[in-house]
Design a protein around this motif. Structure first.
Motif, PDB file in Angstrom:
ATOM      1  N   ILE A  78      -7.920   2.346   9.334  1.00 13.05           N
ATOM      2  CA  ILE A  78      -6.954   1.555   8.571  1.00 13.05           C
ATOM      3  C   ILE A  78      -7.655   0.795   7.454  1.00 13.05           C
ATOM      4  O   ILE A  78      -7.168   0.757   6.316  1.00 13.05           O
ATOM      5  CB  ILE A  78      -6.152   0.617   9.499  1.00 13.05           C
ATOM      6  N   LEU A  79      -8.812   0.213   7.738  1.00 15.46           N
ATOM      7  CA  LEU A  79      -9.553  -0.502   6.697  1.00 15.46           C
ATOM      8  C   LEU A  79     -10.001   0.465   5.599  1.00 15.46           C
ATOM      9  O   LEU A  79      -9.937   0.136   4.415  1.00 15.46           O
ATOM     10  CB  LEU A  79     -10.754  -1.234   7.291  1.00 15.46           C
ATOM     11  N   SER A  80     -10.405   1.655   5.975  1.00 13.01           N
ATOM     12  CA  SER A  80     -10.790   2.672   4.995  1.00 13.01           C
ATOM     13  C   SER A  80      -9.593   3.052   4.122  1.00 13.01           C
ATOM     14  O   SER A  80      -9.720   3.185   2.896  1.00 13.01           O
ATOM     15  CB  SER A  80     -11.332   3.901   5.719  1.00 13.01           C
ATOM     16  N   MET A  81      -8.444   3.209   4.737  1.00  7.35           N
ATOM     17  CA  MET A  81      -7.230   3.529   3.990  1.00  7.35           C
ATOM     18  C   MET A  81      -6.904   2.418   2.997  1.00  7.35           C
ATOM     19  O   MET A  81      -6.619   2.676   1.824  1.00  7.35           O
ATOM     20  CB  MET A  81      -6.064   3.727   4.963  1.00  7.35           C
TER      21      MET A  81
ATOM     22  N   ASP B  93      -3.815  12.853   0.733  1.00  9.21           N
ATOM     23  CA  ASP B  93      -5.097  12.460   1.318  1.00  9.21           C
ATOM     24  C   ASP B  93      -5.973  11.707   0.324  1.00  9.21           C
ATOM     25  O   ASP B  93      -7.139  11.497   0.553  1.00  9.21           O
ATOM     26  CB  ASP B  93      -5.833  13.678   1.878  1.00  9.21           C
ATOM     27  N   LYS B  94      -5.375  11.257  -0.800  1.00  8.27           N
ATOM     28  CA  LYS B  94      -6.145  10.545  -1.818  1.00  8.27           C
ATOM     29  C   LYS B  94      -6.227   9.053  -1.532  1.00  8.27           C
ATOM     30  O   LYS B  94      -7.077   8.367  -2.044  1.00  8.27           O
ATOM     31  CB  LYS B  94      -5.541  10.769  -3.202  1.00  8.27           C
TER      32      LYS B  94
ATOM     33  N   HIS C 240       0.866  -1.182   0.000  1.00  8.69           N
ATOM     34  CA  HIS C 240       0.000   0.000   0.000  1.00  8.69           C
ATOM     35  C   HIS C 240       0.902   1.231   0.000  1.00  8.69           C
ATOM     36  O   HIS C 240       1.968   1.209   0.625  1.00  8.69           O
ATOM     37  CB  HIS C 240      -0.897  -0.012   1.253  1.00  8.69           C
ATOM     38  N   PRO C 241       0.497   2.306  -0.658  1.00  7.53           N
ATOM     39  CA  PRO C 241       1.333   3.507  -0.732  1.00  7.53           C
ATOM     40  C   PRO C 241       1.652   4.154   0.616  1.00  7.53           C
ATOM     41  O   PRO C 241       2.549   4.992   0.692  1.00  7.53           O
ATOM     42  CB  PRO C 241       0.512   4.465  -1.601  1.00  7.53           C
ATOM     43  N   HIS C 242       0.951   3.778   1.694  1.00 10.89           N
ATOM     44  CA  HIS C 242       1.213   4.357   3.013  1.00 10.89           C
ATOM     45  C   HIS C 242       1.595   3.320   4.059  1.00 10.89           C
ATOM     46  O   HIS C 242       1.541   3.589   5.256  1.00 10.89           O
ATOM     47  CB  HIS C 242      -0.006   5.148   3.497  1.00 10.89           C
TER      48      HIS C 242
END
Length: 161
Positions: free
Chosen positions: A120-123, A159-160, A89-91
């Motif tokens: 975290i699940l939303s991310m 924030d995308k 994941h990018p983060h």
């Protein structure tokens, strides 16, 4: 995995212990969808199973979060990392460190383990690509010897995802 920071090695305060017992009881009655607390006898470290949400890049995949609570939780944020292998994941760095503002600068004592999990699940669910952060190799190399993600000066600029 990562050794906890010096502050989280201390025993929980009475306030932290009471708060965590309350959160654990609430979790047992109403766990967030897609998460499962792996029961241990250690109130200061929770291991939580994360299932990728349907309709996302992570559907059918399972990961583990390690949540280490500091002495003064909830006034201080817990340390939350993915136990490797961490999702691409990018983060999320390959060592499990998560670049998410609520775990650091935007922490509030009103937040709970459940609200962290939902964030975290939303991310994860909003990601459009399975890839590591651009600076993954440099960051992970700099985190040798058990450096805590709470010792990082994060730059929250995307924030995308």
């Amino acid at each position: 995995m990562t050794s906890p920071s010096a502050s989280s090695r201390k025993a929980l305060s009475k306030i932290a212990s009471n708060r965590l017992q309350k959160e654990l009881m609430e979790w047992q009655v109403n766990p967030p969808a897609g998460f499962k607390h792996k029961v241990t006898d250690n109130l200061q470290r929770w291991v939580i199973e994360v299932n990728g949400a349907p309709g996302t890049l992570y559907v059918g995949e399972t990961y583990q979060l390690q949540v280490d609570f500091p002495e003064h939780y909830p006034m201080e944020a817990p340390q939350v990392i993915f136990v490797p292998p961490a999702p691409h994941h990018p983060h999320i760095y390959s060592n499990g460190h998560i670049c998410l503002d609520i775990l650091y600068d935007s922490w509030s004592p009103a937040m709970t383990v459940s609200s962290i999990c939902i964030s975290i699940l939303s991310m994860l669910s909003s990601s459009t690509a399975k890839q590591r952060p651009a600076d993954n190799d440099r960051y992970v190399k700099n985190c040798k010897n058990g450096r805590s993600p709470k010792e990082t000066r994060w730059w929250f600029h995307d924030d995308k995802v």
